[in-house]
Motif scaffolding. Structure first.
Motif, mmCIF file in Angstrom:
data_model
loop_
_atom_site.group_PDB
_atom_site.id
_atom_site.type_symbol
_atom_site.label_atom_id
_atom_site.label_comp_id
_atom_site.label_asym_id
_atom_site.label_seq_id
_atom_site.Cartn_x
_atom_site.Cartn_y
_atom_site.Cartn_z
ATOM 1 N N ALA A 164 0.858 -1.181 0.000
ATOM 2 C CA ALA A 164 0.000 0.000 0.000
ATOM 3 C C ALA A 164 0.894 1.232 0.000
ATOM 4 O O ALA A 164 2.101 1.140 0.221
ATOM 5 C CB ALA A 164 -0.899 -0.007 1.235
ATOM 6 N N GLU A 165 0.268 2.373 -0.247
ATOM 7 C CA GLU A 165 1.020 3.619 -0.225
ATOM 8 C C GLU A 165 0.223 4.649 0.567
ATOM 9 O O GLU A 165 -0.994 4.728 0.448
ATOM 10 C CB GLU A 165 1.266 4.110 -1.650
ATOM 11 C CG GLU A 165 2.286 5.204 -1.737
ATOM 12 C CD GLU A 165 2.774 5.448 -3.152
ATOM 13 O OE1 GLU A 165 3.514 6.425 -3.331
ATOM 14 O OE2 GLU A 165 2.417 4.694 -4.067
ATOM 15 N N LYS A 166 0.928 5.383 1.391
ATOM 16 C CA LYS A 166 0.318 6.456 2.164
ATOM 17 C C LYS A 166 1.233 7.663 2.077
ATOM 18 O O LYS A 166 2.349 7.545 1.554
ATOM 19 C CB LYS A 166 0.061 5.999 3.593
ATOM 20 C CG LYS A 166 1.270 5.477 4.335
ATOM 21 C CD LYS A 166 0.916 4.780 5.624
ATOM 22 C CE LYS A 166 0.906 5.732 6.785
ATOM 23 N NZ LYS A 166 0.633 5.119 8.062
ATOM 24 N N PRO A 167 0.799 8.818 2.532
ATOM 25 C CA PRO A 167 1.687 9.981 2.448
ATOM 26 C C PRO A 167 3.019 9.689 3.155
ATOM 27 O O PRO A 167 3.036 9.109 4.243
ATOM 28 C CB PRO A 167 0.906 11.071 3.178
ATOM 29 C CG PRO A 167 -0.523 10.659 3.030
ATOM 30 C CD PRO A 167 -0.502 9.156 3.099
ATOM 31 N N PRO A 168 4.132 10.057 2.530
ATOM 32 C CA PRO A 168 5.436 9.809 3.152
ATOM 33 C C PRO A 168 5.541 10.458 4.534
ATOM 34 O O PRO A 168 4.903 11.468 4.814
ATOM 35 C CB PRO A 168 6.415 10.450 2.165
ATOM 36 C CG PRO A 168 5.708 10.403 0.854
ATOM 37 C CD PRO A 168 4.253 10.641 1.194
ATOM 38 N N TYR A 169 6.377 9.861 5.368
ATOM 39 C CA TYR A 169 6.650 10.405 6.703
ATOM 40 C C TYR A 169 8.114 10.150 7.019
ATOM 41 O O TYR A 169 8.818 9.484 6.246
ATOM 42 C CB TYR A 169 5.688 9.831 7.761
ATOM 43 C CG TYR A 169 5.533 8.329 7.764
ATOM 44 C CD1 TYR A 169 6.191 7.547 8.711
ATOM 45 C CD2 TYR A 169 4.717 7.684 6.838
ATOM 46 C CE1 TYR A 169 6.040 6.167 8.728
ATOM 47 C CE2 TYR A 169 4.550 6.304 6.858
ATOM 48 C CZ TYR A 169 5.226 5.557 7.801
ATOM 49 O OH TYR A 169 5.078 4.189 7.821
ATOM 50 N N PHE A 170 8.608 10.694 8.131
ATOM 51 C CA PHE A 170 10.044 10.672 8.409
ATOM 52 C C PHE A 170 10.653 9.275 8.367
ATOM 53 O O PHE A 170 11.738 9.100 7.823
ATOM 54 C CB PHE A 170 10.354 11.332 9.763
ATOM 55 C CG PHE A 170 10.185 12.818 9.735
ATOM 56 C CD1 PHE A 170 10.906 13.611 8.858
ATOM 57 C CD2 PHE A 170 9.291 13.440 10.603
ATOM 58 C CE1 PHE A 170 10.750 14.990 8.835
ATOM 59 C CE2 PHE A 170 9.129 14.814 10.593
ATOM 60 C CZ PHE A 170 9.858 15.587 9.699
ATOM 61 N N THR A 171 10.008 8.293 8.962
ATOM 62 C CA THR A 171 10.597 6.951 8.993
ATOM 63 C C THR A 171 10.246 6.120 7.765
ATOM 64 O O THR A 171 10.695 4.987 7.644
ATOM 65 C CB THR A 171 10.180 6.201 10.273
ATOM 66 O OG1 THR A 171 8.755 6.128 10.328
ATOM 67 C CG2 THR A 171 10.740 6.892 11.523
ATOM 68 N N CYS A 172 9.456 6.690 6.855
ATOM 69 C CA CYS A 172 9.093 5.994 5.610
ATOM 70 C C CYS A 172 8.911 7.029 4.504
ATOM 71 O O CYS A 172 7.798 7.298 4.064
ATOM 72 C CB CYS A 172 7.817 5.160 5.810
ATOM 73 S SG CYS A 172 7.376 4.152 4.384
ATOM 74 N N PRO A 173 10.023 7.614 4.033
ATOM 75 C CA PRO A 173 9.919 8.676 3.040
ATOM 76 C C PRO A 173 9.356 8.240 1.692
ATOM 77 O O PRO A 173 8.901 9.080 0.918
ATOM 78 C CB PRO A 173 11.350 9.198 2.902
ATOM 79 C CG PRO A 173 12.219 8.235 3.596
ATOM 80 C CD PRO A 173 11.385 7.398 4.498
ATOM 81 N N SER A 174 9.334 6.943 1.398
ATOM 82 C CA SER A 174 8.720 6.478 0.145
ATOM 83 C C SER A 174 7.201 6.454 0.250
ATOM 84 O O SER A 174 6.506 6.489 -0.759
ATOM 85 C CB SER A 174 9.221 5.074 -0.216
ATOM 86 O OG SER A 174 8.662 4.102 0.657
ATOM 87 N N GLY A 175 6.700 6.357 1.482
ATOM 88 C CA GLY A 175 5.264 6.216 1.686
ATOM 89 C C GLY A 175 4.759 4.810 1.383
ATOM 90 O O GLY A 175 3.604 4.505 1.641
ATOM 91 N N LYS A 176 5.619 3.959 0.860
ATOM 92 C CA LYS A 176 5.215 2.589 0.522
ATOM 93 C C LYS A 176 5.365 1.699 1.750
ATOM 94 O O LYS A 176 6.416 1.688 2.403
ATOM 95 C CB LYS A 176 6.061 2.049 -0.623
ATOM 96 C CG LYS A 176 5.819 2.785 -1.928
ATOM 97 C CD LYS A 176 6.694 2.221 -3.032
ATOM 98 C CE LYS A 176 6.444 2.951 -4.335
ATOM 99 N NZ LYS A 176 7.306 2.425 -5.413
ATOM 100 N N VAL A 177 4.304 0.968 2.050
ATOM 101 C CA VAL A 177 4.313 0.093 3.221
ATOM 102 C C VAL A 177 3.921 -1.325 2.816
ATOM 103 O O VAL A 177 3.158 -1.534 1.868
ATOM 104 C CB VAL A 177 3.371 0.604 4.335
ATOM 105 C CG1 VAL A 177 3.821 1.962 4.837
ATOM 106 C CG2 VAL A 177 1.934 0.653 3.884
ATOM 107 N N GLY A 178 4.465 -2.274 3.544
ATOM 108 C CA GLY A 178 4.074 -3.664 3.393
ATOM 109 C C GLY A 178 3.198 -4.051 4.565
ATOM 110 O O GLY A 178 3.432 -3.599 5.695
ATOM 111 N N ILE A 179 2.199 -4.852 4.296
ATOM 112 C CA ILE A 179 1.317 -5.352 5.350
ATOM 113 C C ILE A 179 1.436 -6.867 5.325
ATOM 114 O O ILE A 179 0.962 -7.524 4.402
ATOM 115 C CB ILE A 179 -0.132 -4.896 5.130
ATOM 116 C CG1 ILE A 179 -0.191 -3.375 5.016
ATOM 117 C CG2 ILE A 179 -1.032 -5.408 6.266
ATOM 118 C CD1 ILE A 179 -1.475 -2.855 4.406
ATOM 119 N N LEU A 180 2.121 -7.390 6.328
ATOM 120 C CA LEU A 180 2.391 -8.820 6.413
ATOM 121 C C LEU A 180 1.155 -9.552 6.906
ATOM 122 O O LEU A 180 0.490 -9.100 7.845
ATOM 123 C CB LEU A 180 3.569 -9.052 7.361
ATOM 124 C CG LEU A 180 4.085 -10.463 7.521
ATOM 125 C CD1 LEU A 180 4.635 -11.007 6.209
ATOM 126 C CD2 LEU A 180 5.177 -10.483 8.595
#
Length: 156
Positions: free
Chosen positions: A78-94
């Motif tokens: 998924a993708e959400k607005p980037p933030y300091f610890t995830c500047p790509s905004g791309k997240v994995g949901i295990l």
């Protein structure tokens, strides 16, 4: 025992759906919850897997002992607005981490986790989220996952 690891394809969907329902049933009952009888999880899972595999937003690795699937893993992207610890905004949901009870404590879950974590890194994810079952917490902690006390959930 020679465990072989393969990426999920449509050929295994009916078997994976049954295993996922068995996994969820095991988790519900181990927590003392009743399994809802009015949910058509089979149809919902088939729709989810087909749509998201085709879109490239879900991958899964399987562990096989011969023709028998003995372990599963899954990662949604998924993708959400980037933030300091995830500047790509791309997240994995295990999700869908499961090992057949006869095959637990053999390192299968760790090897499956290695594969989906690599896929998340290759996808560009800056972080991975999981809601761990009671059985899985030690695996994830030993792998390096950290608890996030801010996690909350709203259920409709």
């Amino acid at each position: 025992m020679d465990i072989v690891y393969k990426r999920l394809s449509e050929n295994e969907l009916s078997r994976i759906i049954k295993m996922r329902i068995d996994q969820l049933t095991e988790e519900y009952t181990s927590e003392g919850r009743a399994v809802p009888e009015d949910v058509d999880l089979e149809t919902a899972l088939l729709d989810f897997y087909k749509r998201n595999m085709a879109a490239g937003t879900y991958i899964s690795w399987l562990a096989f002992d011969g023709d028998r699937i003995v372990g599963t893993s899954g990662m949604s992207f998924a993708e959400k607005p980037p933030y300091f610890t995830c500047p790509s905004g791309k997240v994995g949901i295990l999700s869908s981490m499961y090992t057949d009870p006869d095959y637990r404590r053999l390192g299968i879950a760790t090897r499956l986790l290695d594969r989906v974590v690599k896929e998340a890194k290759d996808y560009g994810c800056g972080t991975i989220y999981i809601t761990a079952s009671n059985m899985g917490v030690k695996l994830y902690e030993s792998y390096g996952f950290k608890h996030n006390g801010n996690f909350m959930q709203y259920i409709f």
